[in-house]
Design a protein around this motif. Structure first.
Motif, PDB file in Angstrom:
ATOM      1  N   ARG A 189      16.659   4.951  -3.160  1.00 53.36           N
ATOM      2  CA  ARG A 189      15.903   5.752  -2.184  1.00 53.36           C
ATOM      3  C   ARG A 189      14.667   5.014  -1.668  1.00 53.36           C
ATOM      4  O   ARG A 189      14.055   5.437  -0.688  1.00 53.36           O
ATOM      5  CB  ARG A 189      15.473   7.091  -2.805  1.00 53.36           C
ATOM      6  CG  ARG A 189      16.642   8.045  -2.957  1.00 53.36           C
ATOM      7  CD  ARG A 189      16.215   9.290  -3.681  1.00 53.36           C
ATOM      8  NE  ARG A 189      15.931   9.009  -5.099  1.00 53.36           N
ATOM      9  CZ  ARG A 189      15.646   9.934  -6.001  1.00 53.36           C
ATOM     10  NH1 ARG A 189      15.606  11.195  -5.639  1.00 53.36           N
ATOM     11  NH2 ARG A 189      15.403   9.596  -7.252  1.00 53.36           N
ATOM     12  N   CYS A 190      14.263   3.935  -2.312  1.00 57.66           N
ATOM     13  CA  CYS A 190      13.069   3.188  -1.886  1.00 57.66           C
ATOM     14  C   CYS A 190      13.248   2.686  -0.452  1.00 57.66           C
ATOM     15  O   CYS A 190      14.271   2.101  -0.105  1.00 57.66           O
ATOM     16  CB  CYS A 190      12.844   2.006  -2.828  1.00 57.66           C
ATOM     17  SG  CYS A 190      11.487   0.940  -2.290  1.00 57.66           S
ATOM     18  N   ASP A 191      12.226   2.938   0.375  1.00 52.75           N
ATOM     19  CA  ASP A 191      12.284   2.443   1.760  1.00 52.75           C
ATOM     20  C   ASP A 191      11.242   1.349   2.016  1.00 52.75           C
ATOM     21  O   ASP A 191      10.958   1.020   3.165  1.00 52.75           O
ATOM     22  CB  ASP A 191      12.105   3.610   2.759  1.00 52.75           C
ATOM     23  CG  ASP A 191      10.715   4.253   2.649  1.00 52.75           C
ATOM     24  OD1 ASP A 191       9.900   3.809   1.811  1.00 52.75           O
ATOM     25  OD2 ASP A 191      10.449   5.207   3.414  1.00 52.75           O
ATOM     26  N   GLY A 192      10.640   0.854   0.936  1.00 57.19           N
ATOM     27  CA  GLY A 192       9.707  -0.265   1.090  1.00 57.19           C
ATOM     28  C   GLY A 192       8.364   0.108   1.685  1.00 57.19           C
ATOM     29  O   GLY A 192       7.653  -0.751   2.203  1.00 57.19           O
ATOM     30  N   CYS A 193       7.955   1.383   1.574  1.00 58.57           N
ATOM     31  CA  CYS A 193       6.710   1.823   2.233  1.00 58.57           C
ATOM     32  C   CYS A 193       5.455   1.187   1.634  1.00 58.57           C
ATOM     33  O   CYS A 193       4.421   1.123   2.292  1.00 58.57           O
ATOM     34  CB  CYS A 193       6.592   3.349   2.172  1.00 58.57           C
ATOM     35  SG  CYS A 193       6.276   4.003   0.515  1.00 58.57           S
ATOM     36  N   GLY A 194       5.508   0.796   0.369  1.00 60.74           N
ATOM     37  CA  GLY A 194       4.362   0.124  -0.262  1.00 60.74           C
ATOM     38  C   GLY A 194       3.293   1.052  -0.814  1.00 60.74           C
ATOM     39  O   GLY A 194       2.253   0.589  -1.297  1.00 60.74           O
ATOM     40  N   VAL A 195       3.526   2.359  -0.776  1.00 57.21           N
ATOM     41  CA  VAL A 195       2.534   3.299  -1.326  1.00 57.21           C
ATOM     42  C   VAL A 195       2.258   2.994  -2.790  1.00 57.21           C
ATOM     43  O   VAL A 195       1.111   3.034  -3.253  1.00 57.21           O
ATOM     44  CB  VAL A 195       3.018   4.761  -1.141  1.00 57.21           C
ATOM     45  CG1 VAL A 195       2.268   5.717  -2.064  1.00 57.21           C
ATOM     46  CG2 VAL A 195       2.849   5.190   0.306  1.00 57.21           C
ATOM     47  N   CYS A 196       3.292   2.686  -3.541  1.00 55.36           N
ATOM     48  CA  CYS A 196       3.117   2.429  -4.976  1.00 55.36           C
ATOM     49  C   CYS A 196       2.129   1.285  -5.209  1.00 55.36           C
ATOM     50  O   CYS A 196       1.263   1.371  -6.082  1.00 55.36           O
ATOM     51  CB  CYS A 196       4.464   2.144  -5.644  1.00 55.36           C
ATOM     52  SG  CYS A 196       5.467   0.923  -4.785  1.00 55.36           S
ATOM     53  N   ALA A 197       2.236   0.233  -4.415  1.00 57.79           N
ATOM     54  CA  ALA A 197       1.337  -0.912  -4.581  1.00 57.79           C
ATOM     55  C   ALA A 197      -0.089  -0.531  -4.206  1.00 57.79           C
ATOM     56  O   ALA A 197      -1.047  -0.952  -4.851  1.00 57.79           O
ATOM     57  CB  ALA A 197       1.813  -2.085  -3.729  1.00 57.79           C
ATOM     58  N   TRP A 227       3.327   9.294  -7.304  1.00 63.53           N
ATOM     59  CA  TRP A 227       2.979   9.397  -5.878  1.00 63.53           C
ATOM     60  C   TRP A 227       4.045   8.820  -4.959  1.00 63.53           C
ATOM     61  O   TRP A 227       3.940   8.960  -3.734  1.00 63.53           O
ATOM     62  CB  TRP A 227       1.647   8.692  -5.599  1.00 63.53           C
ATOM     63  CG  TRP A 227       0.442   9.435  -6.097  1.00 63.53           C
ATOM     64  CD1 TRP A 227      -0.313   9.125  -7.194  1.00 63.53           C
ATOM     65  CD2 TRP A 227      -0.164  10.610  -5.537  1.00 63.53           C
ATOM     66  NE1 TRP A 227      -1.340  10.028  -7.341  1.00 63.53           N
ATOM     67  CE2 TRP A 227      -1.280  10.946  -6.329  1.00 63.53           C
ATOM     68  CE3 TRP A 227       0.118  11.412  -4.419  1.00 63.53           C
ATOM     69  CZ2 TRP A 227      -2.090  12.047  -6.068  1.00 63.53           C
ATOM     70  CZ3 TRP A 227      -0.707  12.507  -4.158  1.00 63.53           C
ATOM     71  CH2 TRP A 227      -1.793  12.811  -4.975  1.00 63.53           C
ATOM     72  N   CYS A 228       5.067   8.164  -5.475  1.00 62.04           N
ATOM     73  CA  CYS A 228       6.120   7.606  -4.594  1.00 62.04           C
ATOM     74  C   CYS A 228       6.679   8.727  -3.714  1.00 62.04           C
ATOM     75  O   CYS A 228       7.217   9.707  -4.219  1.00 62.04           O
ATOM     76  CB  CYS A 228       7.242   6.986  -5.427  1.00 62.04           C
ATOM     77  SG  CYS A 228       8.677   6.570  -4.412  1.00 62.04           S
ATOM     78  N   PRO A 229       6.563   8.626  -2.391  1.00 62.42           N
ATOM     79  CA  PRO A 229       6.972   9.734  -1.520  1.00 62.42           C
ATOM     80  C   PRO A 229       8.467  10.021  -1.586  1.00 62.42           C
ATOM     81  O   PRO A 229       8.897  11.110  -1.208  1.00 62.42           O
ATOM     82  CB  PRO A 229       6.577   9.267  -0.113  1.00 62.42           C
ATOM     83  CG  PRO A 229       5.785   8.024  -0.275  1.00 62.42           C
ATOM     84  CD  PRO A 229       6.000   7.490  -1.647  1.00 62.42           C
TER      85      PRO A 229
HETATM   86  S1  SF4 Z   1       6.294   4.096  -3.003  1.00 66.31           S
HETATM   87 FE1  SF4 Z   1       7.158   2.122  -3.666  1.00 66.31          FE
HETATM   88  S2  SF4 Z   1       9.065   2.670  -4.682  1.00 66.31           S
HETATM   89 FE2  SF4 Z   1       8.432   4.448  -3.512  1.00 66.31          FE
HETATM   90  S3  SF4 Z   1       9.510   4.274  -1.576  1.00 66.31           S
HETATM   91 FE3  SF4 Z   1       7.503   3.322  -1.291  1.00 66.31          FE
HETATM   92  S4  SF4 Z   1       7.829   1.128  -1.799  1.00 66.31           S
HETATM   93 FE4  SF4 Z   1       9.598   2.247  -2.568  1.00 66.31          FE
END
Ligand code: SF4
Ligand code: SF4
Length: 263
Positions: A189-197, A227-229
């Motif tokens: 399901r990861c879309d690479g949004c980068g919120v986790c980082a 917090w991963c959306p």
């Molecule tokens: S928060 Fe991280 S793991 Fe979650 S969707 Fe975004 S990049 Fe992927």
């Protein structure tokens, strides 16, 4: 400024507690335990530390912050240790850290809020979570009255069995925490949004080919997974079935602002 309330927070429980406390204190400001400017609290009459109990003790980043903080020698110091029912000896540990610098922790309060430790399960039924939040609101108001009155007294602790058993476990586990991220993984399901980082307070996540990679300097705050959306981050095998949690009155935007040093 009269009072600074410093906070360290992964899923918002401690940020919410710090904000609530500061609202009830005269001329109080809230700051993350982050950034060089946060280390200068030299003018404040009163300084507070609001942080989660991690592995039954003071989190490493909080200990490091307290070691470096510049304080007035006569500053009134207070703390809220935020936990899910296992405060153990955490506030005594903080008091000892400050005492090594010749400082006194005048008051320390045990604040119980919903659990965010998803490796052991979800946050529990909604009614129980709300009951904890309501009780914490009342307790923080009472703590604010004592802090405003510059009250002093013993810090709050868990029962003797917690202080013995969990303190031993803290000592055994503390050195392993950074590597505990080996059990994180992310699903399709990861879309690479980068919120986790961006939300990681330890800078422990690097995006590689649009996927998170954990760098083994984890603090186990659980911000990334909670917090991963897309709920794409997992820890071990059980978390796909566990509900995610963050404090309902704290937003991702609040957390990201804290990480960037904005207020
Ligand atoms: S928060 Fe991280 S793991 Fe979650 S969707 Fe975004 S990049 Fe992927
Ligand atoms: S990797 Fe995740 S659990 Fe570890 S410190 Fe960063 S946000 Fe917290």
């Amino acid at each position: 400024m009269k009072t600074i309330v410093f906070y360290y927070s992964g899923t918002g429980n401690s940020l919410w507690s710090a904000r609530l406390l500061a609202e009830r204190l005269d001329e109080a400001i809230v700051r993350p335990m982050k950034g060089a400017d946060a280390l200068a609290a030299g003018d404040a009459e009163a300084v507070g530390f609001v942080f989660p109990v991690h592995i039954w003790g003071v989190p490493g980043p909080v200990a490091a912050f307290v070691e470096k903080l510049s304080l007035r020698p006569d500053a009134y110091l207070f703390a809220l240790a935020v936990n899910a029912g296992q405060v153990a000896r955490t506030l005594v540990q903080l008091r000892e850290m400050l005492a090594r610098r010749g400082l006194t922790l005048a008051a320390g309060f045990d604040i119980v809020l919903p659990s965010n430790y998803i490796p052991w399960g979800g946050p529990g039924p909604l009614e129980r979570r709300q009951a904890r939040i309501d009780a914490a609101r009342v307790k923080i108001a009472a703590a604010a009255e004592r802090i405003a009155a510059r009250a002093t007294g013993p810090v709050e602790t868990g029962p003797l069995w917690q202080r013995v058993v969990f303190t031993a476990m803290y000592k055994l586990s503390f050195g392993q925490v950074h590597k505990m991220d080996k059990d994180f993984w992310c699903d399709e399901r990861c879309d690479g949004c980068g919120v986790c980082a961006r939300v990681c307070p330890a800078g422990n996540i690097e995006m590689k080919k649009d996927r998170p990679a954990w760098r083994h300097r984890c603090e186990q705050c659980l911000a990334c997974i909670q917090w991963c959306p897309r709920q794409a981050i997992q820890f071990g095998r059980k978390t796909p079935g566990y509900e995610r949690y963050h404090h309902p009155e704290v937003t991702l935007r609040d957390m990201l602002a804290a990480g960037s040093g904005e207020r």
